[in-house]
Design a protein around this motif. Sequence first.
Motif, PDB file in Angstrom:
ATOM      1  N   PHE A   1       0.834  -1.202   0.000  1.00 18.29           N
ATOM      2  CA  PHE A   1       0.000   0.000   0.000  1.00 18.29           C
ATOM      3  C   PHE A   1       0.865   1.247   0.000  1.00 18.29           C
ATOM      4  O   PHE A   1       1.904   1.309   0.674  1.00 18.29           O
ATOM      5  N   LYS A   2       0.422   2.261  -0.747  1.00 19.96           N
ATOM      6  CA  LYS A   2       1.154   3.515  -0.895  1.00 19.96           C
ATOM      7  C   LYS A   2       0.281   4.669  -0.421  1.00 19.96           C
ATOM      8  O   LYS A   2      -0.861   4.827  -0.886  1.00 19.96           O
ATOM      9  N   GLU A   3       0.821   5.481   0.485  1.00 18.93           N
ATOM     10  CA  GLU A   3       0.081   6.646   0.955  1.00 18.93           C
ATOM     11  C   GLU A   3       0.339   7.810   0.016  1.00 18.93           C
ATOM     12  O   GLU A   3       1.485   8.221  -0.182  1.00 18.93           O
TER      13      GLU A   3
ATOM     14  N   LEU B   1     -10.008   1.868  -0.177  1.00 12.05           N
ATOM     15  CA  LEU B   1      -9.286   0.598  -0.106  1.00 12.05           C
ATOM     16  C   LEU B   1      -9.627  -0.128   1.194  1.00 12.05           C
ATOM     17  O   LEU B   1      -9.658  -1.356   1.232  1.00 12.05           O
ATOM     18  N   ARG B   2      -9.900   0.654   2.223  1.00 11.48           N
ATOM     19  CA  ARG B   2     -10.305   0.069   3.506  1.00 11.48           C
ATOM     20  C   ARG B   2     -11.801  -0.263   3.503  1.00 11.48           C
ATOM     21  O   ARG B   2     -12.213  -1.370   3.847  1.00 11.48           O
TER      22      ARG B   2
ATOM     23  N   TYR C   1      -9.325  -3.981   3.178  1.00  8.76           N
ATOM     24  CA  TYR C   1      -7.903  -4.144   3.444  1.00  8.76           C
ATOM     25  C   TYR C   1      -7.554  -3.570   4.814  1.00  8.76           C
ATOM     26  O   TYR C   1      -8.027  -2.495   5.192  1.00  8.76           O
TER      27      TYR C   1
ATOM     28  N   ILE D   1      -5.135  -1.673   6.578  1.00  8.92           N
ATOM     29  CA  ILE D   1      -4.025  -0.784   6.263  1.00  8.92           C
ATOM     30  C   ILE D   1      -3.935   0.299   7.334  1.00  8.92           C
ATOM     31  O   ILE D   1      -4.939   0.675   7.931  1.00  8.92           O
TER      32      ILE D   1
ATOM     33  N   THR E   1      -4.954   6.067   1.913  1.00  7.52           N
ATOM     34  CA  THR E   1      -3.800   5.417   1.299  1.00  7.52           C
ATOM     35  C   THR E   1      -3.616   5.829  -0.167  1.00  7.52           C
ATOM     36  O   THR E   1      -2.598   6.376  -0.541  1.00  7.52           O
TER      37      THR E   1
ATOM     38  N   GLU F   1      -3.115   4.050  -3.120  1.00 10.74           N
ATOM     39  CA  GLU F   1      -2.727   3.018  -4.073  1.00 10.74           C
ATOM     40  C   GLU F   1      -2.493   1.682  -3.378  1.00 10.74           C
ATOM     41  O   GLU F   1      -1.816   1.600  -2.355  1.00 10.74           O
ATOM     42  N   CYS F   2      -3.041   0.650  -3.972  1.00 13.69           N
ATOM     43  CA  CYS F   2      -2.763  -0.737  -3.620  1.00 13.69           C
ATOM     44  C   CYS F   2      -1.994  -1.346  -4.793  1.00 13.69           C
ATOM     45  O   CYS F   2      -2.543  -1.458  -5.893  1.00 13.69           O
TER      46      CYS F   2
ATOM     47  N   CYS G   1       5.529  -7.398  -3.932  1.00 16.79           N
ATOM     48  CA  CYS G   1       4.557  -8.194  -3.178  1.00 16.79           C
ATOM     49  C   CYS G   1       5.159  -9.517  -2.700  1.00 16.79           C
ATOM     50  O   CYS G   1       5.997 -10.116  -3.384  1.00 16.79           O
TER      51      CYS G   1
ATOM     52  N   LYS H   1      -2.572  -2.495 -10.079  1.00 18.51           N
ATOM     53  CA  LYS H   1      -2.862  -1.582  -8.974  1.00 18.51           C
ATOM     54  C   LYS H   1      -4.368  -1.384  -8.833  1.00 18.51           C
ATOM     55  O   LYS H   1      -5.112  -1.490  -9.812  1.00 18.51           O
TER      56      LYS H   1
END
Length: 310
Positions: A11-13, A21-22, A27, A29, A34, A36-37, A48, A84
């Motif tokens: 995960f990218k903030e 995403l949550r 997810y 996280i 966030t 990006e997954c 990954c 992604k």
Amino acid sequence: MQDILFLEPVFKEMIWGGDRLRTDFGYEIPSDSTGECWAVSAHTNGDCRIKSGEYQGETLSSLWANHRELFGNVEGEVFPLLIKIIDAKQDLSIQVHPDDVYAREHENGSLGKTECWYILNCEEDGKIVIGHNANSKEELASMIHNNKWDDLIRVLPIKKGDFFQIVPGTVHAIKAGTVILETQQNSDITYRLYDYGRLQNGKPRELHIDKSIDVITCPQKLAEPLRKKRDIKAGEIETLVSCEFYTVEKIKVNGSTELEQTEPFTILSVIAGEGCLDGVKIKKGDHLIVPSGFGSYILEGNIECISSHI
């Protein structure tokens, strides 16, 4: 027979990220915003790990380097694809990507970035930036340097289920309230044209005006998706696009169907519902790779997946 490879996303903030995403995918996280997954990635910026089975804990890049038989022994220095899920609470920067030739010369041998977007969710009046209106490089440069963004960019309406192929040289941007699944070459090269004057750590984010002008295609020609459906038992498969870098399909099943793994490897991302793959439970938000030589497998449940292969 090899195990199915289930992947643990990275995960990218991002400063423009939301919380879907949550909330939409469940997810776990650390951040509510966030953005990006990186769901299936062997890139150095987000590699990954395998969640279970014989290769549990190993990275995808390690499997690519040391167990190429899982991927049909295809050639290439790096795993070719990156999947992604992107959740945009705010507009993303207006950007463009280079092709392989330009990236190899100007970005330390990197791959270029051909990508495609499947719209998972969006606002009722959702929009997206695809393309531009300049007829020449000179007109393009003038419009950029004079901040004529409203005149330059093309903004299109979108709805859930839409699909776009974004070839290198295409001006594009995801707008606020949009969630997409992106299938792309394994590259992290992005040239920003415009970023709304946003600050990150108190400073404007870097722009790449000269490189953008170099790679933007003039006049802009947009790639048309294929979107060709075929019936299968208890469902359908829709081929969204097939190009030199990937083939992407949407699989819908309500019941039980048998599929055949005939590719070097097949990536599956579950985008709706739940079910089983050869008796293993899968649900929305799961991402997996069916390895080479797996043969036929049973997909059952009420489930939708995005499938990709080279």
